[in-house]
Design a protein around this motif. Structure first.
Motif, PDB file in Angstrom:
ATOM      1  N   ALA A  50       0.826  -1.208   0.000  1.00  9.91           N
ATOM      2  CA  ALA A  50       0.000   0.000   0.000  1.00  9.91           C
ATOM      3  C   ALA A  50       0.864   1.263   0.000  1.00  9.91           C
ATOM      4  CB  ALA A  50      -0.927  -0.003   1.218  1.00  9.91           C
ATOM      5  N   ALA A  51       1.938   1.251   0.789  1.00  6.89           N
ATOM      6  CA  ALA A  51       2.823   2.414   0.852  1.00  6.89           C
ATOM      7  C   ALA A  51       3.578   2.607  -0.454  1.00  6.89           C
ATOM      8  CB  ALA A  51       3.804   2.257   2.008  1.00  6.89           C
ATOM      9  N   ALA A  52       3.955   1.509  -1.109  1.00 10.55           N
ATOM     10  CA  ALA A  52       4.656   1.614  -2.394  1.00 10.55           C
ATOM     11  C   ALA A  52       3.785   2.340  -3.420  1.00 10.55           C
ATOM     12  CB  ALA A  52       5.032   0.228  -2.903  1.00 10.55           C
ATOM     13  N   GLY A  53       2.496   2.027  -3.424  1.00  9.71           N
ATOM     14  CA  GLY A  53       1.588   2.743  -4.317  1.00  9.71           C
ATOM     15  C   GLY A  53       1.475   4.205  -3.959  1.00  9.71           C
ATOM     16  N   MET A  54       1.377   4.485  -2.665  1.00 13.01           N
ATOM     17  CA  MET A  54       1.270   5.869  -2.217  1.00 13.01           C
ATOM     18  C   MET A  54       2.537   6.664  -2.546  1.00 13.01           C
ATOM     19  SD  MET A  54      -1.533   6.852  -1.063  1.00 13.01           S
ATOM     20  CE  MET A  54      -3.116   6.104  -0.668  1.00 13.01           C
ATOM     21  N   GLY A  55       3.664   5.970  -2.632  1.00 11.86           N
ATOM     22  CA  GLY A  55       4.900   6.640  -2.992  1.00 11.86           C
ATOM     23  C   GLY A  55       4.867   7.242  -4.382  1.00 11.86           C
ATOM     24  N   TRP A  56       3.990   6.741  -5.233  1.00  4.54           N
ATOM     25  CA  TRP A  56       3.799   7.329  -6.552  1.00  4.54           C
ATOM     26  C   TRP A  56       2.694   8.389  -6.541  1.00  4.54           C
ATOM     27  CZ3 TRP A  56       4.468   3.738 -11.372  1.00  4.54           C
ATOM     28  CH2 TRP A  56       5.730   3.137 -11.318  1.00  4.54           C
ATOM     29  N   VAL A  57       1.731   8.235  -5.652  1.00  3.94           N
ATOM     30  CA  VAL A  57       0.596   9.166  -5.630  1.00  3.94           C
ATOM     31  C   VAL A  57       1.001  10.520  -5.058  1.00  3.94           C
ATOM     32  CG1 VAL A  57      -1.689   9.609  -4.646  1.00  3.94           C
ATOM     33  CG2 VAL A  57      -1.121   7.317  -5.494  1.00  3.94           C
ATOM     34  N   TYR A  58       1.692  10.513  -3.925  1.00  4.30           N
ATOM     35  CA  TYR A  58       1.990  11.769  -3.223  1.00  4.30           C
ATOM     36  C   TYR A  58       2.760  12.771  -4.077  1.00  4.30           C
ATOM     37  CZ  TYR A  58       0.173  11.189   1.512  1.00  4.30           C
ATOM     38  OH  TYR A  58      -0.659  11.101   2.607  1.00  4.30           O
ATOM     39  N   PRO A  59       3.924  12.416  -4.635  1.00  2.00           N
ATOM     40  CA  PRO A  59       4.629  13.409  -5.452  1.00  2.00           C
ATOM     41  C   PRO A  59       3.906  13.742  -6.751  1.00  2.00           C
ATOM     42  CG  PRO A  59       5.741  11.290  -5.562  1.00  2.00           C
ATOM     43  CD  PRO A  59       4.687  11.165  -4.503  1.00  2.00           C
ATOM     44  N   SER A  60       3.182  12.772  -7.295  1.00  2.00           N
ATOM     45  CA  SER A  60       2.508  13.003  -8.579  1.00  2.00           C
ATOM     46  C   SER A  60       1.358  13.992  -8.438  1.00  2.00           C
ATOM     47  CB  SER A  60       1.993  11.681  -9.154  1.00  2.00           C
ATOM     48  OG  SER A  60       3.063  10.797  -9.409  1.00  2.00           O
ATOM     49  N   VAL A  61       0.700  14.002  -7.288  1.00  2.00           N
ATOM     50  CA  VAL A  61      -0.402  14.955  -7.122  1.00  2.00           C
ATOM     51  C   VAL A  61       0.138  16.379  -7.035  1.00  2.00           C
ATOM     52  CG1 VAL A  61      -0.548  14.907  -4.585  1.00  2.00           C
ATOM     53  CG2 VAL A  61      -2.584  15.361  -5.924  1.00  2.00           C
ATOM     54  N   SER A  62       1.326  16.557  -6.447  1.00  2.00           N
ATOM     55  CA  SER A  62       1.947  17.884  -6.430  1.00  2.00           C
ATOM     56  C   SER A  62       2.308  18.318  -7.841  1.00  2.00           C
ATOM     57  CB  SER A  62       3.194  17.877  -5.548  1.00  2.00           C
ATOM     58  OG  SER A  62       2.867  17.608  -4.203  1.00  2.00           O
ATOM     59  N   ALA A  63       2.837  17.380  -8.637  1.00  2.46           N
ATOM     60  CA  ALA A  63       3.161  17.692 -10.031  1.00  2.46           C
ATOM     61  C   ALA A  63       1.895  17.970 -10.839  1.00  2.46           C
ATOM     62  CB  ALA A  63       3.933  16.533 -10.653  1.00  2.46           C
ATOM     63  N   LEU A  64       0.830  17.222 -10.578  1.00  2.86           N
ATOM     64  CA  LEU A  64      -0.441  17.434 -11.275  1.00  2.86           C
ATOM     65  C   LEU A  64      -0.974  18.840 -11.007  1.00  2.86           C
ATOM     66  CD1 LEU A  64      -2.748  16.110 -12.956  1.00  2.86           C
ATOM     67  CD2 LEU A  64      -3.798  15.457 -10.787  1.00  2.86           C
ATOM     68  N   ALA A  65      -0.897  19.274  -9.759  1.00  2.06           N
ATOM     69  CA  ALA A  65      -1.345  20.632  -9.419  1.00  2.06           C
ATOM     70  C   ALA A  65      -0.473  21.677 -10.100  1.00  2.06           C
ATOM     71  CB  ALA A  65      -1.320  20.821  -7.905  1.00  2.06           C
ATOM     72  N   ALA A  66       0.841  21.459 -10.071  1.00  2.39           N
ATOM     73  CA  ALA A  66       1.756  22.424 -10.685  1.00  2.39           C
ATOM     74  C   ALA A  66       1.524  22.549 -12.190  1.00  2.39           C
ATOM     75  CB  ALA A  66       3.203  22.016 -10.406  1.00  2.39           C
ATOM     76  N   ASN A  67       1.249  21.436 -12.844  1.00  9.62           N
ATOM     77  CA  ASN A  67       1.039  21.444 -14.290  1.00  9.62           C
ATOM     78  C   ASN A  67      -0.334  21.979 -14.679  1.00  9.62           C
ATOM     79  OD1 ASN A  67       3.526  20.247 -14.354  1.00  9.62           O
ATOM     80  ND2 ASN A  67       2.816  18.239 -15.050  1.00  9.62           N
TER      81      ASN A  67
END
Length: 396
Positions: free
Chosen positions: A320-337
């Motif tokens: 579960a944490a391995a998946g979240m490791g992709w979600v957390y930084p990607s949501v910041s990038a999604l907002a920035a983009n």
């Protein structure tokens, strides 16, 4: 004769190292406080709800101030706002350490100790809110859109390292007194402040002073807000219920259950670091990384429903944490983009605030649902993350 232009010092390239050390230092300090607050409360004759109230007030302050700090950085520049926030965090955290130490030495009255902890956590939360918001906005200013998720992943890995090392560091130093570990961890934000001041370049503000930040209902930020809330909501539920799960579902005695829960959270931190380190080497759209990460995390939570062993619990939490490791930084990038350069601070602050709401709401709803069945919170989280996985790429 040497060309004068060649004698000019080259502009220092942007480096993530100061921001990573800042995230590591602040996260480690906060986790040190979390690890010590239980024993401190017992010595000061405080009830568990006193600590819960202090933590919640700090969380609410973080939520309310994150967008404000981000907007300030849009109008006045990332570096000055980052330095103000980090300076405030450093001073207020040291003040909280000093208050706790003096309270323990002089056996302060419980109500005074409670009020001091609330004030301390609120002030720490006020200034800490500036740290992740300005760091994410600084990355968005200096990193190309297709590489932002990887850069955000490095920041997340640094925070994950602080999560893992913090409690162990406290355990190592606790024999020398409960106040001593906090004083030691208070030194790290000072070093981070010096490093940020030295290495983060001065850059002009991205927006004019009169520029208004995007509203919360801005359609461009809808997906980042929903995903950020869902991710923090899911993780906070897992954190608050894992000890109970070990007691009730695995049938462990209290001391062993506490140990199993602690190792599970350590596995979470390690899995976050590894998965985020992998993410930095990928160049995929943030929404796609969120879809994959949310799906992997949903599988981890769903499989935990059938867990009957300690190793199974650790494996599910790691997945579960391995998946979240992709979600957390990607949501910041999604907002920035999703926004313009003049709105990066406000967008980063919005994501931080949404995560804060998830952290506050998750434990309350998770423990309420847990009363119906030990596996109910994990089923709920798995369904939520599956829905996020199916929904997030619809508009791409």
């Amino acid at each position: 004769m040497e060309n004068p232009a060649s004698a000019v010092s080259p502009v220092r390239a942007f480096s993530l190292a100061p921001l990573m050390f800042q995230n590591f230092s602040c996260t480690l300090a906060i986790m040190a406080f979390v690890a010590l607050v239980g024993p401190v409360a017992r010595i000061l004759s405080l009830e568990p709800w006193h600590i819960g109230a202090a933590m919640t007030m700090g969380g609410f302050t973080w939520i309310l101030c994150a967008r404000w700090w981000g907007g300030l950085s849009d109008r006045h520049g990332r570096r000055p706002i980052m330095l103000i926030g980090l300076t405030g965090f450093t001073v207020s955290y040291f003040g909280l350490c000093l208050f706790i130490d003096l309270s323990l030495r002089h056996q302060l009255l419980p109500m005074l100790a409670f009020l001091g902890l609330v004030v301390g956590r609120v002030v720490v939360g006020l200034f800490y809110a500036a740290v992740p918001a300005t760091a994410a906005a600084t990355v968005a200013d200096n990193v190309e859109p297709d590489k932002r998720a990887g850069a955000m992943a490095l920041l997340g890995a640094a925070s994950g390292a602080g999560m893992v090392i913090g409690p162990g560091f406290v355990g190592l130093l606790a024999p020398y007194g409960l106040g001593f570990p906090m004083y030691v961890t208070a030194v790290l934000p000072v070093l981070a402040l010096v490093l940020v001041w030295w290495r983060i370049p001065r850059q002009p503000p991205q927006a004019a002073p009169v520029t208004r930040a995007p509203k919360l209902q801005d359609r461009r930020l809808r997906r980042p807000i929903v995903v950020a809330f869902s991710a923090a909501f899911s993780v906070s539920i897992a954190q608050v219920t894992v000890g109970f799960f070990a007691l009730d579902q695995l049938g462990l005695p209290a001391p062993e259950a506490a140990q199993v829960a602690g190792i599970a959270l350590t596995v979470v931190g390690v899995a976050l670091i590894i998965s985020q380190s992998i993410l930095r080497k990928l160049s995929q759209p943030p929404a796609r990384l969120i879809r994959i990460g949310a799906l992997v995390s949903a599988c981890g939570f769903m499989v935990s429903v059938w867990v009957e062993s300690v190793w199974g619990l650790w494996a599910c939490f790691g997945l579960a944490a391995a998946g979240m490791g992709w979600v957390y930084p990607s949501v910041s990038a999604l907002a920035a983009n999703s926004v313009s350069s003049e709105e990066q601070g406000a967008a980063a602050g919005t994501v931080t605030a949404a995560q804060g709401v998830g952290v506050v709401v998750g434990p309350m709803l998770g423990t309420f649902i847990y009363a119906f069945h030990a596996t109910a919170p994990y089923v709920m989280v798995a369904v939520l993350l599956l829905a996020i996985s199916l929904w997030v790429e619809q508009n791409d």
